[in-house]
Design an enzyme around this catalytic site. Sequence first.
Site, mmCIF file in Angstrom:
data_model
loop_
_atom_site.group_PDB
_atom_site.id
_atom_site.type_symbol
_atom_site.label_atom_id
_atom_site.label_comp_id
_atom_site.label_asym_id
_atom_site.label_seq_id
_atom_site.Cartn_x
_atom_site.Cartn_y
_atom_site.Cartn_z
ATOM 1 N N SER A 45 0.852 -1.184 0.000
ATOM 2 C CA SER A 45 0.000 0.000 0.000
ATOM 3 C C SER A 45 0.885 1.230 0.000
ATOM 4 C CB SER A 45 -0.917 0.010 1.228
ATOM 5 O OG SER A 45 -1.792 1.125 1.189
ATOM 6 N N GLU A 46 0.567 2.199 -0.858
ATOM 7 C CA GLU A 46 1.480 3.327 -1.031
ATOM 8 C C GLU A 46 1.551 4.254 0.179
ATOM 9 O OE1 GLU A 46 -1.927 4.134 -4.067
ATOM 10 O OE2 GLU A 46 -0.965 2.410 -3.109
#
Length: 210
Positions: A45-46
């Site tokens: 997840s960024e």
Amino acid sequence: MSKETIVKRATKEVKDGMYINLGIGIPTLIANEIDNLGLDVFLHSENGLLGIGAYPKKDEIDADLINAGKETITTIKGASFFDSAESFAMIRGGHIDLAILGGMEVSQYGDLANYMIPNKLVKGMGGAMDLVNGAKKIVVVMEHTNKKGESKVKKLCDLPLTGKGVVHRLITELCVFDFGNGIMKLIELQPGVSLDEVKSKTQAEFEIAL
């Protein structure tokens, strides 16, 4: 049912050992399917997490654990937390094997529009523009038509582009398309779907490679 069909087909793109980013919307549902199948992968997840698990049950919810879409999540054994700079370095450095992203429109040339609709509130690009250029493979999952019944698989995108010629594969509730050398090819029909239905709901021009 259309989302379930898309999720089940998209999960077939996942292989053991992959580092994968799941976009906001339909792609996040794939996390549960991966967990159910026991696939050994690391979901990225960024906002700074590698090792996302399935959605939490009521007694597992931790408000401090969220994905890029601000949904509460769980983590798997061996998960790692880091800042967004490190997270985007992973993306830009080509360390993400597969990005499964949602879409608003996809063109017959593999262009993707998935981050804004003009004159509506825009929260920002997020990691989408980096992912379509940094991940090794881009799979887009979306419903084939909009709420008005209009095709979202178009000759040219009307909405602002996230990336030009970046989509490798498109999965809808009707079928699967592949893209390469400026050509869009129909490679699979979803169960119970006819070629005529796909043709009638697809604005884009495509070759048939069933």
